[in-house]
Design an enzyme around this catalytic site. Structure first.
Site, PDB file in Angstrom:
ATOM      1  N   HIS A  37      54.058  13.512 -57.169  1.00 31.48           N
ATOM      2  CA  HIS A  37      54.352  13.956 -58.286  1.00 31.48           C
ATOM      3  C   HIS A  37      55.433  13.047 -59.077  1.00 31.48           C
ATOM      4  CE1 HIS A  37      55.834  17.418 -60.953  1.00 31.48           C
ATOM      5  NE2 HIS A  37      56.768  16.613 -61.026  1.00 31.48           N
ATOM      6  N   CYS A  38      54.666  12.515 -60.221  1.00 30.51           N
ATOM      7  CA  CYS A  38      55.761  11.556 -60.887  1.00 30.51           C
ATOM      8  C   CYS A  38      55.060  11.539 -62.383  1.00 30.51           C
ATOM      9  CB  CYS A  38      55.511  10.005 -60.534  1.00 30.51           C
ATOM     10  SG  CYS A  38      53.903   9.585 -60.108  1.00 30.51           S
ATOM     11  N   TYR A  55      63.141  18.193 -74.999  1.00 27.25           N
ATOM     12  CA  TYR A  55      63.754  17.108 -75.018  1.00 27.25           C
ATOM     13  C   TYR A  55      63.174  15.843 -75.357  1.00 27.25           C
ATOM     14  CZ  TYR A  55      60.974  16.359 -70.435  1.00 27.25           C
ATOM     15  OH  TYR A  55      59.675  16.047 -69.771  1.00 27.25           O
ATOM     16  N   ARG A 130      48.291  21.745 -65.501  1.00 26.68           N
ATOM     17  CA  ARG A 130      49.614  22.243 -65.076  1.00 26.68           C
ATOM     18  C   ARG A 130      49.968  23.524 -66.099  1.00 26.68           C
ATOM     19  NH1 ARG A 130      55.244  19.212 -65.784  1.00 26.68           N
ATOM     20  NH2 ARG A 130      56.244  20.107 -63.760  1.00 26.68           N
ATOM     21  N   ARG A 136      63.134  26.796 -70.347  1.00 27.01           N
ATOM     22  CA  ARG A 136      63.856  25.849 -70.982  1.00 27.01           C
ATOM     23  C   ARG A 136      63.131  24.761 -71.603  1.00 27.01           C
ATOM     24  NH1 ARG A 136      64.541  21.637 -67.411  1.00 27.01           N
ATOM     25  NH2 ARG A 136      64.589  22.373 -65.355  1.00 27.01           N
ATOM     26  N   ASP A 263      59.203  12.419 -58.378  1.00 30.53           N
ATOM     27  CA  ASP A 263      59.223  13.071 -59.490  1.00 30.53           C
ATOM     28  C   ASP A 263      60.224  11.919 -60.625  1.00 30.53           C
ATOM     29  OD1 ASP A 263      59.523  14.933 -61.463  1.00 30.53           O
ATOM     30  OD2 ASP A 263      61.576  15.577 -61.191  1.00 30.53           O
TER      31      ASP A 263
END
Ligand SMILES: O=C(O)/C=C(\CC(=O)C(=O)O)C(=O)O
Length: 313
Positions: A37-38, A55, A130, A136, A263
Protein backbone atom coordinates in the site's frame (compact mmCIF):
# COMPACT_ATOMS: atom_id res chain seq x y z
CA UNK A 1 16.33 9.78 -1.53
CA UNK A 2 15.83 13.17 -3.15
CA UNK A 3 13.98 15.90 -1.29
CA UNK A 4 10.26 16.60 -1.66
CA UNK A 5 9.28 19.25 -4.19
CA UNK A 6 6.02 20.75 -5.36
CA UNK A 7 5.16 21.63 -8.92
CA UNK A 8 2.77 24.30 -10.11
CA UNK A 9 0.17 23.45 -7.48
CA UNK A 10 -0.19 25.01 -4.05
CA UNK A 11 -0.16 22.40 -1.29
CA UNK A 12 -3.03 22.23 1.18
CA UNK A 13 -2.16 24.52 4.12
CA UNK A 14 -0.40 22.59 6.87
CA UNK A 15 0.56 19.77 4.50
CA UNK A 16 3.33 17.55 5.87
CA UNK A 17 5.88 16.43 3.27
CA UNK A 18 7.18 12.86 3.30
CA UNK A 19 10.28 12.19 5.37
CA UNK A 20 13.47 12.68 3.40
CA UNK A 21 16.41 10.50 4.48
CA UNK A 22 14.59 7.67 6.31
CA UNK A 23 16.69 5.42 8.53
CA UNK A 24 17.63 1.88 7.59
CA UNK A 25 15.22 -0.55 9.30
CA UNK A 26 16.65 -2.83 11.94
CA UNK A 27 14.10 -5.46 10.92
CA UNK A 28 15.43 -7.21 7.81
CA UNK A 29 12.52 -7.84 5.46
CA UNK A 30 12.28 -11.40 4.11
CA UNK A 31 13.31 -11.79 0.45
CA UNK A 32 10.59 -10.81 -2.07
CA UNK A 33 8.68 -8.61 0.40
CA UNK A 34 5.96 -6.39 -1.06
CA UNK A 35 5.03 -2.89 0.09
CA UNK A 36 1.34 -3.50 -0.62
CA UNK A 37 0.00 0.00 0.00
CA UNK A 38 1.70 3.12 -1.27
CA UNK A 39 0.98 5.97 -3.65
CA UNK A 40 2.51 8.21 -6.28
CA UNK A 41 1.52 11.87 -6.40
CA UNK A 42 2.09 13.61 -9.71
CA UNK A 43 4.51 15.17 -10.16
CA UNK A 44 1.83 17.77 -10.65
CA UNK A 45 3.67 19.41 -13.55
CA UNK A 46 3.33 16.18 -15.53
CA UNK A 47 0.28 14.54 -14.02
CA UNK A 48 -2.00 17.30 -12.76
CA UNK A 49 -4.05 16.74 -9.64
CA UNK A 50 -7.78 16.18 -10.22
CA UNK A 51 -10.12 19.18 -10.13
CA UNK A 52 -12.46 17.35 -7.71
CA UNK A 53 -9.66 16.56 -5.20
CA UNK A 54 -10.11 17.33 -1.50
CA UNK A 55 -6.42 17.97 -0.85
CA UNK A 56 -3.33 18.99 -2.82
CA UNK A 57 -0.27 17.00 -1.77
CA UNK A 58 3.45 17.41 -2.10
CA UNK A 59 4.72 15.61 -5.23
CA UNK A 60 5.85 12.02 -4.68
CA UNK A 61 7.22 10.57 -7.89
CA UNK A 62 7.74 7.02 -9.03
CA UNK A 63 11.50 7.49 -8.88
CA UNK A 64 11.24 8.54 -5.24
CA UNK A 65 8.94 5.62 -4.46
CA UNK A 66 11.28 3.11 -6.08
CA UNK A 67 14.25 4.62 -4.23
CA UNK A 68 12.38 4.14 -0.95
CA UNK A 69 11.51 0.54 -1.92
CA UNK A 70 15.20 -0.24 -2.45
CA UNK A 71 16.32 1.61 0.67
CA UNK A 72 13.88 -0.23 2.94
CA UNK A 73 14.53 -3.64 1.34
CA UNK A 74 11.23 -4.30 -0.41
CA UNK A 75 11.24 -6.02 -3.78
CA UNK A 76 7.86 -4.90 -5.05
CA UNK A 77 5.14 -2.28 -4.64
CA UNK A 78 1.38 -2.19 -4.90
CA UNK A 79 0.54 1.38 -5.84
CA UNK A 80 -2.94 2.50 -4.87
CA UNK A 81 -4.68 5.34 -6.68
CA UNK A 82 -5.13 8.22 -4.25
CA UNK A 83 -8.13 10.52 -4.34
CA UNK A 84 -6.04 13.60 -5.25
CA UNK A 85 -5.83 12.09 -8.76
CA UNK A 86 -9.55 11.20 -8.90
CA UNK A 87 -10.20 8.66 -11.67
CA UNK A 88 -7.27 9.91 -13.75
CA UNK A 89 -4.91 6.97 -13.42
CA UNK A 90 -2.09 8.32 -15.63
CA UNK A 91 0.47 8.82 -12.86
CA UNK A 92 -0.27 5.32 -11.54
CA UNK A 93 -0.01 3.71 -14.99
CA UNK A 94 3.21 5.57 -15.72
CA UNK A 95 4.70 4.24 -12.49
CA UNK A 96 3.62 0.67 -13.27
CA UNK A 97 5.03 0.88 -16.79
CA UNK A 98 8.40 2.02 -15.47
CA UNK A 99 8.62 -0.50 -12.64
CA UNK A 100 10.27 -3.42 -14.48
CA UNK A 101 7.23 -5.50 -13.56
CA UNK A 102 7.97 -4.82 -9.91
CA UNK A 103 4.72 -2.97 -9.23
CA UNK A 104 1.02 -3.70 -9.47
CA UNK A 105 -1.73 -1.13 -9.19
CA UNK A 106 -5.17 -0.47 -7.77
CA UNK A 107 -7.06 2.08 -9.86
CA UNK A 108 -10.11 4.27 -9.46
CA UNK A 109 -12.60 4.08 -12.31
CA UNK A 110 -16.03 5.47 -13.08
CA UNK A 111 -18.80 3.61 -14.87
CA UNK A 112 -17.81 5.44 -18.06
CA UNK A 113 -14.55 3.45 -18.26
CA UNK A 114 -14.38 1.42 -21.48
CA UNK A 115 -13.52 -2.26 -21.78
CA UNK A 116 -10.48 -1.27 -23.81
CA UNK A 117 -9.28 1.00 -20.98
CA UNK A 118 -9.71 -1.82 -18.48
CA UNK A 119 -7.72 -4.16 -20.75
CA UNK A 120 -4.96 -1.56 -21.10
CA UNK A 121 -4.84 -1.07 -17.35
CA UNK A 122 -4.61 -4.83 -16.86
CA UNK A 123 -1.69 -4.99 -19.26
CA UNK A 124 0.06 -2.24 -17.29
CA UNK A 125 -0.38 -4.18 -14.04
CA UNK A 126 -3.63 -2.98 -12.48
CA UNK A 127 -5.29 -5.75 -10.47
CA UNK A 128 -7.98 -3.96 -8.52
CA UNK A 129 -10.24 -0.95 -8.11
CA UNK A 130 -10.63 1.13 -4.98
CA UNK A 131 -13.98 2.20 -3.55
CA UNK A 132 -13.49 4.99 -1.02
CA UNK A 133 -16.15 5.77 1.59
CA UNK A 134 -14.18 8.20 3.73
CA UNK A 135 -16.33 11.31 3.55
CA UNK A 136 -13.50 13.84 3.91
CA UNK A 137 -11.83 12.34 0.82
CA UNK A 138 -14.55 11.80 -1.77
CA UNK A 139 -18.03 12.75 -2.91
CA UNK A 140 -20.67 10.07 -2.69
CA UNK A 141 -20.87 7.52 -5.54
CA UNK A 142 -24.15 5.58 -5.87
CA UNK A 143 -23.89 1.91 -4.91
CA UNK A 144 -25.40 0.76 -8.22
CA UNK A 145 -22.49 2.39 -10.05
CA UNK A 146 -19.99 0.63 -7.79
CA UNK A 147 -21.74 -2.73 -8.21
CA UNK A 148 -21.69 -2.28 -11.97
CA UNK A 149 -17.95 -1.59 -11.86
CA UNK A 150 -17.35 -4.60 -9.58
CA UNK A 151 -19.23 -6.86 -12.01
CA UNK A 152 -17.11 -5.60 -14.90
CA UNK A 153 -13.72 -6.03 -13.22
CA UNK A 154 -14.50 -9.45 -11.68
CA UNK A 155 -13.91 -11.36 -14.96
CA UNK A 156 -10.44 -9.81 -15.20
CA UNK A 157 -9.57 -11.49 -11.89
CA UNK A 158 -9.33 -8.11 -10.18
CA UNK A 159 -10.39 -7.38 -6.61
CA UNK A 160 -12.03 -4.44 -4.83
CA UNK A 161 -10.18 -2.40 -2.21
CA UNK A 162 -12.47 -0.64 0.25
CA UNK A 163 -11.60 2.27 2.51
CA UNK A 164 -14.01 3.27 5.26
CA UNK A 165 -14.17 4.32 8.91
CA UNK A 166 -15.12 1.76 11.60
CA UNK A 167 -18.32 3.58 12.59
CA UNK A 168 -19.63 3.20 9.03
CA UNK A 169 -19.21 -0.57 8.78
CA UNK A 170 -22.75 -1.47 9.96
CA UNK A 171 -24.31 0.72 7.28
CA UNK A 172 -21.98 -0.56 4.54
CA UNK A 173 -22.08 -4.24 5.56
CA UNK A 174 -24.73 -5.40 3.08
CA UNK A 175 -23.02 -3.64 0.21
CA UNK A 176 -19.59 -5.00 1.08
CA UNK A 177 -20.85 -8.55 1.50
CA UNK A 178 -22.58 -8.40 -1.89
CA UNK A 179 -19.33 -7.74 -3.78
CA UNK A 180 -18.48 -10.63 -6.12
CA UNK A 181 -14.68 -10.45 -5.83
CA UNK A 182 -11.94 -10.66 -3.24
CA UNK A 183 -12.37 -7.58 -1.04
CA UNK A 184 -9.33 -5.93 0.56
CA UNK A 185 -9.91 -3.55 3.47
CA UNK A 186 -7.55 -0.61 3.89
CA UNK A 187 -6.03 -0.09 7.34
CA UNK A 188 -8.25 -2.60 9.22
CA UNK A 189 -11.31 -0.47 8.57
CA UNK A 190 -9.78 2.35 10.60
CA UNK A 191 -10.56 1.22 14.15
CA UNK A 192 -10.75 3.73 16.98
CA UNK A 193 -7.80 2.32 18.95
CA UNK A 194 -8.81 4.17 22.08
CA UNK A 195 -11.65 1.63 22.34
CA UNK A 196 -10.97 -1.90 23.61
CA UNK A 197 -9.59 -4.40 21.11
CA UNK A 198 -12.20 -6.90 22.33
CA UNK A 199 -15.03 -4.34 22.29
CA UNK A 200 -18.06 -4.41 19.98
CA UNK A 201 -16.69 -2.09 17.30
CA UNK A 202 -13.57 -4.09 16.49
CA UNK A 203 -15.41 -7.35 17.06
CA UNK A 204 -17.74 -6.40 14.21
CA UNK A 205 -14.74 -5.99 11.92
CA UNK A 206 -13.33 -9.36 13.01
CA UNK A 207 -16.74 -10.92 12.40
CA UNK A 208 -16.78 -9.35 8.92
CA UNK A 209 -13.52 -11.17 8.14
CA UNK A 210 -14.47 -14.39 9.94
CA UNK A 211 -17.80 -14.78 8.15
CA UNK A 212 -16.52 -13.72 4.73
CA UNK A 213 -13.45 -15.64 3.57
CA UNK A 214 -13.14 -13.37 0.51
CA UNK A 215 -12.30 -10.42 2.80
CA UNK A 216 -8.63 -9.52 3.35
CA UNK A 217 -7.18 -6.68 5.40
CA UNK A 218 -4.19 -4.40 5.25
CA UNK A 219 -2.77 -4.10 8.74
CA UNK A 220 -1.11 -0.86 7.75
CA UNK A 221 -1.17 2.76 8.88
CA UNK A 222 -0.40 2.67 12.60
CA UNK A 223 0.83 6.27 12.14
CA UNK A 224 -2.69 7.25 11.11
CA UNK A 225 -4.58 5.19 13.67
CA UNK A 226 -2.46 5.78 16.74
CA UNK A 227 -3.76 8.09 19.44
CA UNK A 228 -0.97 7.83 22.00
CA UNK A 229 2.07 7.02 19.82
CA UNK A 230 4.95 7.24 20.34
CA UNK A 231 5.64 8.26 16.74
CA UNK A 232 8.16 6.49 14.50
CA UNK A 233 10.72 9.26 14.85
CA UNK A 234 14.03 9.88 16.59
CA UNK A 235 15.09 6.24 16.62
CA UNK A 236 11.84 4.94 18.20
CA UNK A 237 11.66 1.26 17.27
CA UNK A 238 8.65 0.47 19.39
CA UNK A 239 6.24 3.02 17.93
CA UNK A 240 2.42 3.26 17.92
CA UNK A 241 1.98 0.77 20.77
CA UNK A 242 -1.77 1.38 21.00
CA UNK A 243 -2.26 -0.02 17.46
CA UNK A 244 -0.25 -3.20 18.08
CA UNK A 245 -3.03 -5.28 19.75
CA UNK A 246 -5.44 -4.51 16.89
CA UNK A 247 -3.05 -5.35 14.07
CA UNK A 248 -1.65 -8.36 15.90
CA UNK A 249 -5.15 -9.74 16.43
CA UNK A 250 -5.90 -9.52 12.70
CA UNK A 251 -2.55 -11.02 11.68
CA UNK A 252 -2.95 -13.95 14.08
CA UNK A 253 -6.63 -14.58 13.32
CA UNK A 254 -6.32 -14.39 9.52
CA UNK A 255 -2.65 -15.05 8.68
CA UNK A 256 -3.40 -15.90 5.05
CA UNK A 257 -5.47 -12.78 4.33
CA UNK A 258 -3.34 -9.90 5.58
CA UNK A 259 -1.13 -7.40 3.75
CA UNK A 260 1.20 -4.64 4.90
CA UNK A 261 2.22 -1.39 3.27
CA UNK A 262 4.07 1.77 4.17
CA UNK A 263 1.31 4.11 2.93
CA UNK A 264 4.13 6.35 1.68
CA UNK A 265 3.91 9.35 1.14
CA UNK A 266 1.38 9.34 3.99
CA UNK A 267 -1.26 11.80 2.75
CA UNK A 268 -3.12 14.00 5.19
CA UNK A 269 -1.19 13.27 8.33
CA UNK A 270 -1.63 16.22 10.62
CA UNK A 271 0.67 15.75 13.50
CA UNK A 272 3.93 14.19 12.34
CA UNK A 273 5.51 12.47 9.35
CA UNK A 274 6.98 9.07 10.22
CA UNK A 275 10.50 7.93 9.39
CA UNK A 276 9.66 5.04 7.04
CA UNK A 277 12.63 2.99 8.25
CA UNK A 278 11.22 3.05 11.79
CA UNK A 279 7.78 2.23 10.40
CA UNK A 280 9.18 -1.01 8.98
CA UNK A 281 10.44 -1.75 12.49
CA UNK A 282 6.77 -1.78 13.56
CA UNK A 283 6.21 -5.01 11.57
CA UNK A 284 7.78 -7.54 13.98
CA UNK A 285 5.57 -6.18 16.76
CA UNK A 286 2.43 -7.24 14.87
CA UNK A 287 3.73 -10.35 13.06
CA UNK A 288 5.81 -11.93 15.74
CA UNK A 289 7.12 -15.10 14.09
CA UNK A 290 9.12 -15.57 10.89
CA UNK A 291 6.21 -17.58 9.47
CA UNK A 292 3.67 -14.82 10.09
CA UNK A 293 6.11 -12.27 8.67
CA UNK A 294 6.60 -14.32 5.52
CA UNK A 295 2.86 -14.68 4.98
CA UNK A 296 2.20 -10.98 5.58
CA UNK A 297 5.04 -9.60 3.48
CA UNK A 298 5.73 -12.24 0.84
CA UNK A 299 3.23 -15.05 0.35
CA UNK A 300 -0.06 -13.17 0.62
CA UNK A 301 0.76 -10.14 -1.56
CA UNK A 302 2.50 -12.26 -4.17
CA UNK A 303 -0.49 -14.65 -4.29
CA UNK A 304 -2.87 -11.74 -4.80
CA UNK A 305 -0.83 -9.60 -7.20
CA UNK A 306 1.60 -11.98 -8.98
CA UNK A 307 -0.43 -15.23 -8.95
CA UNK A 308 1.07 -16.48 -12.22
CA UNK A 309 4.40 -16.95 -10.54
CA UNK A 310 3.06 -19.30 -7.93
CA UNK A 311 3.28 -22.94 -8.88
CA UNK A 312 -0.11 -24.18 -9.99
CA UNK A 313 -1.39 -20.57 -9.78
O1 LIG B 1 -3.43 6.89 1.86
C1 LIG B 1 -4.33 6.38 2.51
O2 LIG B 1 -4.49 5.17 2.50
C2 LIG B 1 -5.18 7.22 3.31
C3 LIG B 1 -5.63 8.45 3.02
C4 LIG B 1 -5.60 9.07 1.69
C5 LIG B 1 -6.32 8.31 0.67
O3 LIG B 1 -6.72 7.20 0.86
C6 LIG B 1 -6.58 8.91 -0.66
O4 LIG B 1 -6.41 10.12 -0.84
O5 LIG B 1 -6.97 8.17 -1.55
C7 LIG B 1 -6.23 9.24 4.09
O6 LIG B 1 -6.68 8.64 5.07
O7 LIG B 1 -6.26 10.47 3.95
Amino acid sequence: MSKPTTGPFEKTPGWLDWYAGPSKPQFVLPPDSVDAHCHVFGPGARFPYAPERKYTPCDASREQLFALRDHLGFTRNVIVQATCHGADNRALLDALEHSDDRARGVATVRRSVTDQELQDMHRAGVRGVRFNFVKRLVDFTPKDELLEIAARIAPLGWHVVIYFEAVDLPELWDFFTSLPTTVVVDHMGRPDVSKPVDGPEFELFLRFMREHPNVWSKVSCPERLSVSGPPALDGERNAYRDVVPFARKVVESFPDRVLWGTDWPHPNLKNHMPDDGLLVDFIPHIAVTPELQRKLLVENPNRLYWPDEIEGG
